[in-house]
Motif scaffolding. Sequence first.
Motif, PDB file in Angstrom:
ATOM      1  N   LEU A 207     -77.280  39.924 -22.490  1.00  0.00           N
ATOM      2  CA  LEU A 207     -76.689  38.583 -22.446  1.00  0.00           C
ATOM      3  C   LEU A 207     -75.910  38.297 -23.720  1.00  0.00           C
ATOM      4  CD1 LEU A 207     -79.694  36.492 -21.145  1.00  0.00           C
ATOM      5  CD2 LEU A 207     -77.593  37.017 -19.925  1.00  0.00           C
ATOM      6  N   ILE A 208     -74.706  37.787 -23.536  1.00  0.00           N
ATOM      7  CA  ILE A 208     -73.886  37.418 -24.691  1.00  0.00           C
ATOM      8  C   ILE A 208     -73.284  36.058 -24.394  1.00  0.00           C
ATOM      9  CG2 ILE A 208     -71.772  37.922 -25.966  1.00  0.00           C
ATOM     10  CD1 ILE A 208     -72.134  40.807 -25.351  1.00  0.00           C
ATOM     11  N   GLU A 209     -73.365  35.162 -25.334  1.00  0.00           N
ATOM     12  CA  GLU A 209     -72.675  33.887 -25.135  1.00  0.00           C
ATOM     13  C   GLU A 209     -71.999  33.512 -26.435  1.00  0.00           C
ATOM     14  OE1 GLU A 209     -74.944  30.832 -23.309  1.00  0.00           O
ATOM     15  OE2 GLU A 209     -73.146  29.675 -22.873  1.00  0.00           O
ATOM     16  N   VAL A 210     -70.697  33.370 -26.401  1.00  0.00           N
ATOM     17  CA  VAL A 210     -70.027  33.063 -27.660  1.00  0.00           C
ATOM     18  C   VAL A 210     -69.630  31.610 -27.818  1.00  0.00           C
ATOM     19  CG1 VAL A 210     -69.224  35.344 -28.274  1.00  0.00           C
ATOM     20  CG2 VAL A 210     -67.828  33.894 -26.799  1.00  0.00           C
ATOM     21  N   ALA A 211     -69.022  31.026 -26.801  1.00  0.00           N
ATOM     22  CA  ALA A 211     -68.588  29.642 -26.975  1.00  0.00           C
ATOM     23  C   ALA A 211     -69.626  28.746 -26.320  1.00  0.00           C
ATOM     24  CB  ALA A 211     -67.234  29.426 -26.332  1.00  0.00           C
ATOM     25  N   ARG A 212     -69.998  27.705 -27.009  1.00  0.00           N
ATOM     26  CA  ARG A 212     -70.932  26.780 -26.417  1.00  0.00           C
ATOM     27  C   ARG A 212     -70.320  26.202 -25.157  1.00  0.00           C
ATOM     28  NH1 ARG A 212     -71.705  21.816 -28.220  1.00  0.00           N
ATOM     29  NH2 ARG A 212     -70.366  22.272 -29.977  1.00  0.00           N
ATOM     30  N   ARG A 213     -71.130  26.013 -24.177  1.00  0.00           N
ATOM     31  CA  ARG A 213     -70.627  25.504 -22.917  1.00  0.00           C
ATOM     32  C   ARG A 213     -69.893  24.182 -23.121  1.00  0.00           C
ATOM     33  NH1 ARG A 213     -73.851  24.091 -17.366  1.00  0.00           N
ATOM     34  NH2 ARG A 213     -71.948  23.372 -16.415  1.00  0.00           N
ATOM     35  N   ASN A 214     -68.713  24.129 -22.579  1.00  0.00           N
ATOM     36  CA  ASN A 214     -67.912  22.913 -22.604  1.00  0.00           C
ATOM     37  C   ASN A 214     -67.520  22.442 -23.995  1.00  0.00           C
ATOM     38  OD1 ASN A 214     -67.946  22.804 -19.852  1.00  0.00           O
ATOM     39  ND2 ASN A 214     -69.822  21.589 -19.814  1.00  0.00           N
ATOM     40  N   ALA A 215     -67.703  23.298 -24.969  1.00  0.00           N
ATOM     41  CA  ALA A 215     -67.227  22.939 -26.305  1.00  0.00           C
ATOM     42  C   ALA A 215     -65.736  23.213 -26.361  1.00  0.00           C
ATOM     43  CB  ALA A 215     -67.937  23.785 -27.347  1.00  0.00           C
ATOM     44  N   THR A 216     -65.003  22.368 -27.024  1.00  0.00           N
ATOM     45  CA  THR A 216     -63.574  22.651 -27.159  1.00  0.00           C
ATOM     46  C   THR A 216     -63.354  23.294 -28.516  1.00  0.00           C
ATOM     47  OG1 THR A 216     -63.342  20.349 -27.799  1.00  0.00           O
ATOM     48  CG2 THR A 216     -62.675  20.916 -25.583  1.00  0.00           C
ATOM     49  N   ALA A 217     -62.423  24.235 -28.542  1.00  0.00           N
ATOM     50  CA  ALA A 217     -62.202  25.020 -29.765  1.00  0.00           C
ATOM     51  C   ALA A 217     -61.890  24.111 -30.950  1.00  0.00           C
ATOM     52  CB  ALA A 217     -61.064  25.997 -29.540  1.00  0.00           C
ATOM     53  N   ASP A 218     -62.438  24.469 -32.096  1.00  0.00           N
ATOM     54  CA  ASP A 218     -62.218  23.656 -33.299  1.00  0.00           C
ATOM     55  C   ASP A 218     -60.771  23.726 -33.773  1.00  0.00           C
ATOM     56  OD1 ASP A 218     -64.831  23.030 -33.286  1.00  0.00           O
ATOM     57  OD2 ASP A 218     -65.428  24.607 -34.691  1.00  0.00           O
ATOM     58  N   THR A 219     -60.095  24.777 -33.329  1.00  0.00           N
ATOM     59  CA  THR A 219     -58.718  24.955 -33.816  1.00  0.00           C
ATOM     60  C   THR A 219     -57.730  24.080 -33.051  1.00  0.00           C
ATOM     61  OG1 THR A 219     -58.588  26.811 -32.336  1.00  0.00           O
ATOM     62  CG2 THR A 219     -58.990  27.317 -34.642  1.00  0.00           C
ATOM     63  N   ILE A 220     -58.213  23.323 -32.065  1.00  0.00           N
ATOM     64  CA  ILE A 220     -57.291  22.497 -31.279  1.00  0.00           C
ATOM     65  C   ILE A 220     -57.357  21.051 -31.763  1.00  0.00           C
ATOM     66  CG2 ILE A 220     -56.643  21.719 -28.961  1.00  0.00           C
ATOM     67  CD1 ILE A 220     -58.221  24.128 -27.879  1.00  0.00           C
ATOM     68  N   ALA A 221     -56.228  20.531 -32.219  1.00  0.00           N
ATOM     69  CA  ALA A 221     -56.158  19.121 -32.604  1.00  0.00           C
ATOM     70  C   ALA A 221     -55.922  18.316 -31.324  1.00  0.00           C
ATOM     71  CB  ALA A 221     -55.013  18.917 -33.584  1.00  0.00           C
ATOM     72  N   GLN A 222     -56.828  17.403 -31.030  1.00  0.00           N
ATOM     73  CA  GLN A 222     -56.708  16.640 -29.780  1.00  0.00           C
ATOM     74  C   GLN A 222     -56.397  15.179 -30.079  1.00  0.00           C
ATOM     75  OE1 GLN A 222     -60.128  17.658 -27.075  1.00  0.00           O
ATOM     76  NE2 GLN A 222     -60.725  18.841 -28.866  1.00  0.00           N
ATOM     77  N   LYS A 223     -55.555  14.599 -29.257  1.00  0.00           N
ATOM     78  CA  LYS A 223     -55.147  13.212 -29.496  1.00  0.00           C
ATOM     79  C   LYS A 223     -54.840  12.530 -28.159  1.00  0.00           C
ATOM     80  CE  LYS A 223     -52.215  12.841 -33.002  1.00  0.00           C
ATOM     81  NZ  LYS A 223     -50.858  12.886 -33.582  1.00  0.00           N
ATOM     82  N   ILE A 224     -55.126  11.248 -28.132  1.00  0.00           N
ATOM     83  CA  ILE A 224     -54.830  10.457 -26.941  1.00  0.00           C
ATOM     84  C   ILE A 224     -53.680   9.497 -27.262  1.00  0.00           C
ATOM     85  CG2 ILE A 224     -55.753   8.681 -25.359  1.00  0.00           C
ATOM     86  CD1 ILE A 224     -57.166  11.406 -25.133  1.00  0.00           C
ATOM     87  N   TYR A 225     -52.706   9.429 -26.370  1.00  0.00           N
ATOM     88  CA  TYR A 225     -51.668   8.406 -26.485  1.00  0.00           C
ATOM     89  C   TYR A 225     -51.861   7.406 -25.336  1.00  0.00           C
ATOM     90  CZ  TYR A 225     -49.086  11.205 -29.886  1.00  0.00           C
ATOM     91  OH  TYR A 225     -48.714  11.906 -31.010  1.00  0.00           O
ATOM     92  N   PRO A 226     -52.443   6.239 -25.636  1.00  0.00           N
ATOM     93  CA  PRO A 226     -52.520   5.234 -24.580  1.00  0.00           C
ATOM     94  C   PRO A 226     -51.095   4.774 -24.249  1.00  0.00           C
ATOM     95  CG  PRO A 226     -53.982   4.701 -26.427  1.00  0.00           C
ATOM     96  CD  PRO A 226     -53.060   5.783 -26.883  1.00  0.00           C
ATOM     97  N   VAL A 227     -50.787   4.641 -22.981  1.00  0.00           N
ATOM     98  CA  VAL A 227     -49.419   4.295 -22.570  1.00  0.00           C
ATOM     99  C   VAL A 227     -49.460   3.726 -21.148  1.00  0.00           C
ATOM    100  CG1 VAL A 227     -48.999   6.676 -21.747  1.00  0.00           C
ATOM    101  CG2 VAL A 227     -47.058   5.244 -22.338  1.00  0.00           C
ATOM    102  N   ASP A 228     -48.516   2.860 -20.843  1.00  0.00           N
ATOM    103  CA  ASP A 228     -48.451   2.337 -19.472  1.00  0.00           C
ATOM    104  C   ASP A 228     -47.981   3.441 -18.534  1.00  0.00           C
ATOM    105  OD1 ASP A 228     -49.242  -0.102 -20.389  1.00  0.00           O
ATOM    106  OD2 ASP A 228     -47.185  -0.841 -20.668  1.00  0.00           O
ATOM    107  N   ARG A 229     -48.481   3.396 -17.306  1.00  0.00           N
ATOM    108  CA  ARG A 229     -48.197   4.512 -16.399  1.00  0.00           C
ATOM    109  C   ARG A 229     -46.707   4.697 -16.144  1.00  0.00           C
ATOM    110  NH1 ARG A 229     -49.589   0.558 -12.484  1.00  0.00           N
ATOM    111  NH2 ARG A 229     -51.806   0.644 -12.921  1.00  0.00           N
TER     112      ARG A 229
END
Length: 474
Positions: A207-229
């Motif tokens: 058994l090998i598991e490298v990435a934690r389940r559902n973890a997002t990579a630390d190298t990805i900068a994530q951002k939300i832009y709230p906006v009208d549809r």
Amino acid sequence: MSFASLGLSAEIVRAVEERGYTTPTPIQAQAIPAVLTGKDLLAGAQTGTGKTAGFTLPLLQRLNATRKGPPGRGQVRALVLTPTRELAAQVEESVRAYGRYLKLSSMVMFGGVGMQPQTDRLRQGVDILVATPGRLLDHHQQGNVDLSKVEILVLDEADRMLDMGFIHDIKRVLALLPAKRQNLLFSATFSDEIKALADRLLDNPQLIEVARRNATADTIAQKIYPVDREKKRHLLAKLIKDNDWHQVLVFTRTKHGANRLAEQLSNDGIPALAIHGNKSQSARTRALSEFKSGSLAVLVATDIAARGIDIAELPHVVNYELPNVPEDYVHRIGRTGRAGAEGEAISLVCVDEHKLLRDIERLIKRELPREIVPGFEVDPSIKPEPIQNGRNGPRGSRGGGRPTQGTARSSEGCPPRAPRAEGANRTGSERRGPRPDNVGNRAERPAGERRGPRPEGARAGQARSGNRAPRRGD
Ligand code: AMP
């Protein structure tokens, strides 16, 4: 740590180094020695971790060590099953690149293209066959392929294959393989279904598991832009232009939405193409290669079409619409920030999508930063509209959990009500059948086998149930 220290031969190490890789990723460091022992392996690794080389390199080495000349007519020595055509093509491309100094032969096989060239190629025998399950079974039924000599089986992105309803096809393939063989199962997640498949398939696996389940990579900068549809498309065009983005993968929920957005961006002077299951294989391949080469700035894709797309160091992923299933957010943004490269994932979120955003943040266990772009302030008087799902309205999400919001709606940010989810206009008996790799390919299936294309992305249960529309609008 070097690739040579993992026990790989000089020819393989040389090919790896020529690709520019000097240090094994964590999955490679663990999987390569494990596979070289000949034992079964259960590996938990998301796309982007370097998993492909993790199984390809030791597989090449093992096959090379025991090769006694070319395989017999129709025979296959190693079989790699993948959920999508794109992933199959990419895995086989890796096999060829890493095996360039070895005498092993390889072949990629998927539906949506003619059978005959594949049949001709199979005649010569293949050391490594990378295939989607549906087309493989078609060839087997026609007596073109002999799987009784398979020494190594790899199920790549096994969770995706189950999600896409391939379990029966996989079982049929397993029944064609010899009892004595090495099995490698790669999956990003370990659902009960995957565990059941692993129990059935694997013999005392490592058994090998490298990435934690559902973890997002630390190298990805994530951002939300709230906006009208109604302003999403203008904001996207502005972000692309202002930031001078040259390679952006944009996700929409539906094929119709992908087409429309690609057209609108092109009209705004931003070169964009859409890829999804309704496009011909050649159109998809062309769009992907233009995008990879840098001549196409924006590729607009649905979740299914984008699966397995591997673009080295893809800098930007945009969720033009949030996915209905939170896990898909993780898969989507996994297209960037791969193997340690920096990446940026942004999401344009309108008032209708607040619940989807909450679900995503709960899943990834972090709150994503919000940024308002001047001129795109959210109008508080705009009320949320329910996201309808095709004809049937909201329905259960993956795993039968909470109710999911659907896909079609009448706003700009999301597709209008009229287009239906792929396959929604099919009859119940048609919907019973096969798989994305055969979309558009019914004529090639023998009459007895012909079950009609399954909507891309349909889950197993849905695909078999005649009176349900596909969950997603892909
Ligand atoms: P995969 O998870 O197999 O889809 O691989 C993700 C990306 O990482 C691909 O673009 C690979 O070419 C790249 N990659 C694989 N192995 C390495 C490595 N050892 N060092 C750097 N990049 C790698």
